[in-house]
Each structure stands twice: as C-alpha cells, then as structure tokens.
Scaffold this active site. Structure first.
Site, PDB file in Angstrom:
ATOM      1  N   ASP A 258       0.885  -1.167   0.000  1.00 32.71           N
ATOM      2  CA  ASP A 258       0.000   0.000   0.000  1.00 32.71           C
ATOM      3  C   ASP A 258       0.922   1.216   0.000  1.00 32.71           C
ATOM      4  O   ASP A 258       1.448   1.602   1.040  1.00 32.71           O
ATOM      5  CB  ASP A 258      -0.893  -0.012   1.237  1.00 32.71           C
ATOM      6  CG  ASP A 258      -1.819   1.191   1.291  1.00 32.71           C
ATOM      7  OD1 ASP A 258      -2.279   1.640   0.226  1.00 32.71           O
ATOM      8  OD2 ASP A 258      -2.077   1.689   2.405  1.00 32.71           O
TER       9      ASP A 258
ATOM     10  N   GLU B  53      -1.321  -1.456  -5.005  1.00 30.49           N
ATOM     11  CA  GLU B  53      -2.540  -0.703  -5.288  1.00 30.49           C
ATOM     12  C   GLU B  53      -2.282   0.318  -6.385  1.00 30.49           C
ATOM     13  O   GLU B  53      -1.242   0.973  -6.400  1.00 30.49           O
ATOM     14  CB  GLU B  53      -3.004   0.008  -4.014  1.00 30.49           C
ATOM     15  CG  GLU B  53      -4.337   0.697  -4.143  1.00 30.49           C
ATOM     16  CD  GLU B  53      -4.790   1.303  -2.829  1.00 30.49           C
ATOM     17  OE1 GLU B  53      -5.919   1.015  -2.420  1.00 30.49           O
ATOM     18  OE2 GLU B  53      -4.013   2.066  -2.216  1.00 30.49           O
TER      19      GLU B  53
ATOM     20  N   ASP C  55      -2.389   0.863   7.390  1.00 31.79           N
ATOM     21  CA  ASP C  55      -1.647   0.733   6.128  1.00 31.79           C
ATOM     22  C   ASP C  55      -1.181  -0.705   5.897  1.00 31.79           C
ATOM     23  O   ASP C  55      -1.166  -1.184   4.763  1.00 31.79           O
ATOM     24  CB  ASP C  55      -0.464   1.701   6.102  1.00 31.79           C
ATOM     25  CG  ASP C  55      -0.922   3.150   6.114  1.00 31.79           C
ATOM     26  OD1 ASP C  55      -1.563   3.572   5.136  1.00 31.79           O
ATOM     27  OD2 ASP C  55      -0.654   3.849   7.104  1.00 31.79           O
TER      28      ASP C  55
END
Length: 189
Positions: free
Chosen positions: A8, A67, A139
């Site tokens: 992430d 992502e 996160d």
C-alpha cells in the site's frame, strides 16, 4: 505455493503485507509499515526503496501486488503517491518479481464484498480472513488486503484456465500459456 507481497504505497507511510498461499488457504507471514521522515522527497523515496528491498530479501516472495493510484483531490499528493508507487515497483522489478496492480475498489470488493467499504471494514475482514489475533496497522491491513486480492485473483484465474483446458482438449496447454497482466487473465493463442 506462492508467497505474495502486497504494498500500500505512500510517500510518508508505506504498508506491506506478506501471505503464503497453499491451495485455497492463506497463511499470514508478516506485515508492517515503512515510515519515512519529513525529509525531502528523494530521501523518502530512497527509504521506501531500501525498505521494500529489505522486505523482499527477508520474505523471498514470488509475486508482488500493489494498489493502483487513485485520483486525489490534491494534485501534489497524487504526484507524490505516484512517485512512491513507482519506487516500490522498481524495487520489485530489480528483484525480478512480477508486478500486479489492483484498483482500490477491486481490493475492497474482494476482501469486504463491496467496493465502497471503509478502511475499518477492510481491517476487520483482514483479521478474520487471516485469523489474526491483533489488528494490524491500517496501512499494513491495506497491504494485506492487496495480497489477499492477488491470491484470490490467481486462484480464480487458474480455475478459468483449467476450465478452458478441460472444455477444449485440443488446447490442453492453455493453462501453460496463461499470462497475467495488471491482475487480469490473458490467454495467448
């Protein structure tokens, strides 16, 4: 068996999550965050690169999932996020890892069941799916959700490829010609 590293990306905090996939089962291997100081951006990117390289060395993943960039309200933030993401991808490619990308909506849809899920819902489902005793940092939970999404994508894609190979015996090698691009199944030939 696959070991999947999910990332992430962020210019200040980059989450990572590592899972092992054996058949249908996922096993939690580790997660955490790479925090950068408030130094200039090049120094932060250097820290992200070094951190991800260290994680790759420690866990020896087979695949890398990250992502995709979403549209931020602040253009400066979007640019910094894109640079952090690019740095993470370069770290993976330099270690010869295949890179797979997933949209935030796809990740939420896969893990929670709705693309409009809140971060807390993603975090809770990650705890349940991986049978964790404690909640990971937000996160890190997002990074684990990315790894879970990739594991789910691999499993579904292999089922599709097997189905194609079974239905078309003259193309039994379809499974061997399977190629993934941006987390999607592509069949050659």
């Amino acid at each position: 068996m696959s070991i999947i590293l999910g990332i992430d990306p962020g210019s200040r905090v980059t989450g990572y999550g590592v899972v092992r996939q054996v058949g249908h089962k996922l096993e939690y291997l580790g997660s955490g965050v790479i925090r950068t100081s408030i130094d200039d951006l090049p120094t932060r990117l250097k820290r992200i690169y070094a951190g991800i390289t260290e994680i790759i060395t420690q866990f020896n993943p087979n695949e890398f999932a990250i992502e995709q960039v979403f549209m931020a309200k602040n253009p400066d933030s979007a640019l910094k996020l894109g640079q952090a993401r690019g740095t993470a991808i370069v770290a993976a490619v330099n270690q010869n890892l295949p890179v797979f990308e997933y949209s935030p909506r796809t990740i939420k849809q896969t893990v929670v069941g709705t693309g409009a899920a809140e971060k807390s819902q993603v975090q809770e489902m990650v705890v349940r799916l991986l049978q964790l005793s404690d909640k990971p940092q937000v996160d890190a939970a997002d990074a684990l959700a990315i790894a879970i999404t990739h594991a789910n994508s691999i499993h579904n894609s292999l089922q599709i490829a097997n189905s194609i190979a079974i239905k078309t015996p003259d193309k039994i090698t379809a499974l061997l010609r399977t190629k993934y691009r941006r987390g999607r199944l592509r069949l050659k030939g």
